[in-house]
Every structure is written in structure tokens, then in C-alpha cells.
Design a protein around this motif. Structure first.
Motif, PDB file in Angstrom:
ATOM      1  N   LYS A   2      -0.189  -1.216   6.275  1.00 54.12           N
ATOM      2  CA  LYS A   2      -1.984  -1.706   6.788  1.00 54.12           C
ATOM      3  C   LYS A   2      -2.080  -2.954   7.326  1.00 54.12           C
ATOM      4  O   LYS A   2      -0.849  -4.184   6.873  1.00 54.12           O
ATOM      5  CB  LYS A   2      -2.648  -1.579   4.983  1.00 54.12           C
ATOM      6  N   ASN A   3      -3.198  -3.940   6.598  1.00 60.61           N
ATOM      7  CA  ASN A   3      -3.089  -5.363   7.033  1.00 60.61           C
ATOM      8  C   ASN A   3      -2.743  -5.921   6.107  1.00 60.61           C
ATOM      9  O   ASN A   3      -3.019  -5.854   4.986  1.00 60.61           O
ATOM     10  CB  ASN A   3      -4.849  -4.915   6.962  1.00 60.61           C
ATOM     11  N   ASP A  25       0.432  -0.023  -2.426  1.00 55.46           N
ATOM     12  CA  ASP A  25      -1.042   1.168  -0.840  1.00 55.46           C
ATOM     13  C   ASP A  25      -0.365   0.847   0.245  1.00 55.46           C
ATOM     14  O   ASP A  25      -1.191   1.295   1.342  1.00 55.46           O
ATOM     15  CB  ASP A  25      -2.281   0.419  -1.656  1.00 55.46           C
ATOM     16  N   GLY A  26       0.007   0.191   0.568  1.00 61.21           N
ATOM     17  CA  GLY A  26       1.009   0.043   2.057  1.00 61.21           C
ATOM     18  C   GLY A  26       0.171  -1.417   3.124  1.00 61.21           C
ATOM     19  O   GLY A  26       0.281  -1.178   3.521  1.00 61.21           O
ATOM     20  N   TYR A  27       0.339  -2.731   2.026  1.00 59.12           N
ATOM     21  CA  TYR A  27      -0.569  -3.504   2.999  1.00 59.12           C
ATOM     22  C   TYR A  27       0.167  -4.482   2.357  1.00 59.12           C
ATOM     23  O   TYR A  27       1.383  -4.774   1.466  1.00 59.12           O
ATOM     24  CB  TYR A  27      -2.199  -3.981   1.378  1.00 59.12           C
ATOM     25  N   GLU A  28      -0.010  -5.677   3.740  1.00 63.98           N
ATOM     26  CA  GLU A  28       1.201  -6.514   3.804  1.00 63.98           C
ATOM     27  C   GLU A  28       0.565  -7.394   2.865  1.00 63.98           C
ATOM     28  O   GLU A  28      -0.467  -8.170   2.750  1.00 63.98           O
ATOM     29  CB  GLU A  28       1.137  -6.296   5.102  1.00 63.98           C
ATOM     30  N   ASP A 113      -6.316 -10.578   6.535  1.00 62.85           N
ATOM     31  CA  ASP A 113      -7.845  -9.779   6.443  1.00 62.85           C
ATOM     32  C   ASP A 113      -8.507  -9.679   5.748  1.00 62.85           C
ATOM     33  O   ASP A 113      -9.555  -9.729   5.546  1.00 62.85           O
ATOM     34  CB  ASP A 113      -7.268  -8.281   7.017  1.00 62.85           C
TER      35      ASP A 113
END
Length: 341
Positions: A2-3, A25-28, A113
């Protein structure tokens, strides 16, 4: 993936779990520790904790020294407001100018982001909402944040309870120590009491006269900066048979005015320096006039960036310099600074 999201890291359990949840949750995720005040020994301890958390999450930790900006935008106004006989709210200023001001600027420099913190609050990108855990809700202190950045804010703890966050940390090997840390103080740069801090910068201990509401000298106090509106101790009132409360302070004469509780009643306030998320100019809503108080019903008229607020019931101990924040149920619709009572 993700962002990218920049997470404000304090070294505490809330920001640590926030970063962990976003990573899962997959965010960087990248972290930022901000050096704000200059309390001796503070940053050495908290930065070490923040680095430990970042290492556990597996993310880069940036460090930003904002002490000069903090002194100008938060600390000096804190001193000045007390010197003016008013009651400051440094956290709201810090949130606008530093935590969600300088931090969003830094997020832009690394291409993030989103911006995330461990605050207990919700947002839908247009409004703030009170947190699920009403004992930890921090929306009152975020009313002054620039509304333009709301679409970029993430608050993973808004739908969670503090006890659950501590239990989560306690159950994860390597994070147990974060779960057992003590709670941070309400004002991070105040070690003991605000008057102990003020003594290093202004003359706090300056004996003066206590007046009644008719202007008669009825006693003595130890210096007007020791008092806030509604305080009932620390001064003398000759011949008093019932409690007296501070009604006002006069910095020019170093006098305080005291009276009985019914004289503290306030039915109308004027706010300036508004920060509204709602465009209406006249409406009925509820308002909080201090953090740990219930919201009361009111009627609001906004003219020339001032809000004229008529309370539907009297509130006691209202102080100029404090924040007044409007709520429509759990939705925060704006607020301002109390300039007249």
C-alpha cells in the motif's frame, strides 16, 4: 504494498502499536521522532524507546529537531498566556504547528502519502470524530489542526480501547516492556507543576491583594500566576464562612478577584481564531469549554471570524485562553479560543 505512511513515534505503546498495525495492514511504514521541548534527559530515554520500536517493526526511524520552533510556537506562548492572567492550552497549539504541521512537511519530503499517530480519535477525511474509548479521546486537543490535511491522516487506534492496546503489546514477544510503561503526562514539558516551570522565566511568587467582586480588599494571595479561574485554595479571605473561588486575575495590579460559586456561572462566551470544519454561520450544537468536562448545548453565531456562543445552561469556571470545541454528537465541527467570558 500500500501507500507510504509516516508514523509519529514517541517511544510509547500507542505509537508503537500504531506502526505495527499499519505495517501488518500492508503499508510502507517509516517513523519520525520529533525533539520538541528541551526537558533534561527526556529525549535520551524516549528516543531509545522509539528506536527499539522501529527496529521491532522493521522500519526506518527519522529524527527531527524542532526545539527552536517548539519554543517559539508552543513554549513561549505558554509562558506569555499565564503572564497575561489567562489559562493556556499548549497541546492544541503543538498539534497544529508541529505534530500535524512540521510533520506533514517532513512527510512530503520523503514522499509519504499519509501521516499517522497514536492519538485516540477518528477521521473520515472531512471531519474528526471522538474515539471509541471515550476515556482516552483526544479530539478536543486536535480541533485546531488544519482541515486541509485531514484526508491524509490515519488513526488506527480510533476504534480501539487503551486496555486492548496494552494487552496487545503485552502479548507480543519483544514488546512487553511497552505495555508496562507509565502514561505520559498531560503536558509533556511540565515535570511537576506549571508554577514550578514558570518560576524559571517569570516572577511567580509575588504576594498581592485578594478582592471581592465589589472591589474590597478581603485577603492576600501568593502571586496571581498561581491561580486559574475556579480555584478555591491558596489565598485568604477574611471572615469567610463558605468557599470562595477565583473569578478573575489582574496581571497589571497583581490582584485576584474571588467570590462564591454562583458568581462563577457563565452563560455566554466569545471565541476568536476559529478553526471550523463546518461552513454554517448560525447553528445549535454542543460545546466543550475544557477537556475533562461534558459538552453542553449552545447556540452559535459566527461573524468576522468570531463565534458568539450562548450556553443553554450555565458552566462554572470558564477561563479565557482555553479552547472551546463544538461537537455534533461525536463529530467535531470546529472550535476557537475563549477571548471573552
Amino acid at each position: 504494498m500500500k501507500n507510504k505512511v509516516l508514523v509519529g513515534m514517541s517511544g510509547g505503546v500507542d505509537s508503537t502499536v500504531t506502526a505495527l498495525l499499519l505495517k501488518k495492514d500492508g503499508y510502507e511504514v517509516e517513523g519520525l521522532y520529533m525533539k520538541l521541548h528541551s526537558k533534561p534527559g527526556y529525549h535520551e530515554v524516549h528516543l531509545a524507546r522509539a528506536q527499539k520500536a522501529a527496529d521491532f517493526v522493521g522500519m526506518k526511524l527519522h529524527v527531527l529537531d524542532l526545539q527552536d520552533i517548539f519554543n517559539k510556537e508552543v513554549f513561549q506562548p505558554f509562558i506569555d498566556t499565564y503572564a497575561q492572567g489567562k489559562t493556556p492550552n499548549p497541546c492544541a497549539l503543538c498539534n497544529r504547528n508541529l505534530k500535524f504541521g512540521e510533520m506533514i512537511k517532513f512527510a512530503n519530503t520523503i514522499g509519504a502519502d499519509f501521516l499517522a499517530t497514536g492519538h485516540y480519535i477518528k477521521t473520515d477525511g472531512k471531519y474528526f470524530y471522538q474515539a471509541e474509548d471515550d476515556t482516552k479521546d483526544q479530539s478536543y486537543f486536535l480541533f485546531y489542526v488544519n482541515k486541509d490535511i485531514l484526508p491524509r491522516l490515519l488513526f488506527p487506534l480510533g476504534n480501539r480501547h487503551k486496555n486492548d492496546i496494552k494487552e496487545m503489546a503485552a502479548s507480543i514477544e519483544g514488546l512487553e516492556s511497552f505495555a508496562s510503561q507509565g502514561e505520559s503526562s498531560e503536558i509533556c514539558f511540565v515535570e511537576t507543576t506549571y508554577t514550578d516551570l514558570l518560576k524559571d522565566y517569570v516572577d511567580v511568587d509575588n504576594v498581592g491583594e485578594v478582592l471581592d467582586s465589589d472591589g474590597n480588599v478581603v485577603g492576600e494571595h501568593k502571586g496571581y500566576m498561581h491561580y486559574t479561574i475556579g480555584k478555591r485554595k491558596g489565598f485568604t479571605v477574611k471572615g469567610a464562612h463558605e468557599p470562595h473561588y477565583v473569578l478573575s486575575m489582574n496581571p497589571e495590579t497583581n490582584q485576584i478577584v474571588v467570590g462564591k460559586k454562583d458568581e462563577l456561572a457563565c452563560g455566554r462566551v466569545v471565541l476568536d481564531n476559529l478553526n471550523m470544519f463546518d461552513e454554517r454561520k448560525e447553528f445549535d450544537t454542543t460545546v466543550k469549554l475544557r477537556y475533562r468536562t461534558k459538552a453542553v448545548s449552545c447556540h452559535v453565531e459566527i461573524k468576522d471570524n468570531k463565534a458568539y456562543v450562548t450556553l443553554k445552561e450555565n458552566v462554572f469556571g470558564v477561563a479565557t485562553g482555553q479552547a472551546a470545541v463544538f461537537y455534533d454528537d461525536d463529530k467535531l465541527i470546529g472550535g476557537g479560543w475563549i477571548s471573552q467570558v
